[in-house]
Write a protein that holds these residues in place. Sequence first.
Motif, short mmCIF file in Angstrom:
data_model
loop_
_atom_site.label_atom_id
_atom_site.label_comp_id
_atom_site.label_asym_id
_atom_site.label_seq_id
_atom_site.Cartn_x
_atom_site.Cartn_y
_atom_site.Cartn_z
N ALA A 138 0.84 -1.21 0.00
CA ALA A 138 0.00 0.00 0.00
C ALA A 138 0.87 1.26 0.00
CB ALA A 138 -0.93 0.00 1.20
N ARG A 139 1.93 1.25 0.78
CA ARG A 139 2.84 2.40 0.84
C ARG A 139 3.47 2.67 -0.53
NH1 ARG A 139 8.66 3.02 3.16
NH2 ARG A 139 8.74 5.26 3.47
N LEU A 140 3.91 1.61 -1.20
CA LEU A 140 4.51 1.76 -2.53
C LEU A 140 3.47 2.27 -3.53
CD1 LEU A 140 6.72 1.44 -4.63
CD2 LEU A 140 6.28 -1.03 -4.63
N THR A 141 2.27 1.75 -3.48
CA THR A 141 1.21 2.18 -4.38
C THR A 141 0.87 3.65 -4.18
OG1 THR A 141 0.31 -0.07 -4.38
CG2 THR A 141 -1.14 1.66 -5.14
N LEU A 142 0.74 4.06 -2.93
CA LEU A 142 0.44 5.47 -2.63
C LEU A 142 1.60 6.38 -3.02
CD1 LEU A 142 -1.37 5.01 0.79
CD2 LEU A 142 -2.41 5.63 -1.41
N ALA A 143 2.83 5.89 -2.88
CA ALA A 143 4.00 6.68 -3.31
C ALA A 143 4.00 6.86 -4.82
CB ALA A 143 5.29 6.00 -2.84
N ALA A 144 3.56 5.85 -5.56
CA ALA A 144 3.45 5.99 -7.02
C ALA A 144 2.44 7.08 -7.37
CB ALA A 144 3.06 4.66 -7.65
N ASN A 145 1.30 7.09 -6.67
CA ASN A 145 0.31 8.14 -6.89
C ASN A 145 0.90 9.52 -6.57
OD1 ASN A 145 -1.60 6.27 -7.64
ND2 ASN A 145 -2.57 6.20 -5.63
N GLN A 146 1.64 9.61 -5.48
CA GLN A 146 2.28 10.87 -5.09
C GLN A 146 3.25 11.33 -6.17
OE1 GLN A 146 4.37 10.71 -1.33
NE2 GLN A 146 5.46 12.61 -1.75
N SER A 147 4.04 10.40 -6.69
CA SER A 147 4.99 10.72 -7.74
C SER A 147 4.30 11.24 -8.99
CB SER A 147 5.84 9.48 -8.08
OG SER A 147 6.69 9.76 -9.17
N ALA A 148 3.20 10.59 -9.37
CA ALA A 148 2.46 11.04 -10.55
C ALA A 148 1.92 12.45 -10.34
CB ALA A 148 1.32 10.07 -10.86
N GLU A 149 1.49 12.76 -9.13
CA GLU A 149 0.95 14.09 -8.84
C GLU A 149 2.03 15.16 -8.80
OE1 GLU A 149 -1.30 13.92 -5.21
OE2 GLU A 149 -2.66 12.39 -6.02
N THR A 150 3.19 14.83 -8.21
CA THR A 150 4.26 15.82 -8.04
C THR A 150 5.23 15.85 -9.20
OG1 THR A 150 5.70 14.27 -6.86
CG2 THR A 150 4.15 15.62 -5.54
#
Length: 158
Positions: A138-150
């Motif tokens: 879950a942490r890795l998945t949410l970090a991917a979303n964060q990366s796409a946003e930033t």
Amino acid sequence: QVTHTVALVRYFLGDAVEVFAHATTAFNKKLPNLLENYTLDDAMTTSIKFQSGALATILSSSATPVGGGVSLEVLGMKSAVKFKGWGHDAEITQNGETESVTSVGEIFPVEDRAFLDAVRTGDKTKIRTDYADAFKTARLTLAANQSAETRKPVDLTD
């Protein structure tokens, strides 16, 4: 969209140290005007660096006009595995020979049933991961979303 694929990559390659992702809503440009609060990405590509030095790229799309789905290739020095579709059908190549393994079909009801049965009965034998491992996914998945946003890589070593 592909948390189970992320879990599969982690199973093969271990813990991630960095993730970088791009996402688009280019396929369904009309939906934000038709559906209030529409924020779902149509497609995403995610690059992951692991502690072992291994690299992974996950491509996913749920909105292309010709289908969609997910794909994953794991390449080693003597073998390779190509996963396709939501059920993760696999094509395994080792020593020049290829074997195909087909999923059980409609995978989401199978996963849901295993989870609900575990909650109802307390029997966790059909659950293939523990909470700590699921948290890392879950942490890795949410970090991917964060990366796409930033539009920046996300460090996972802290």
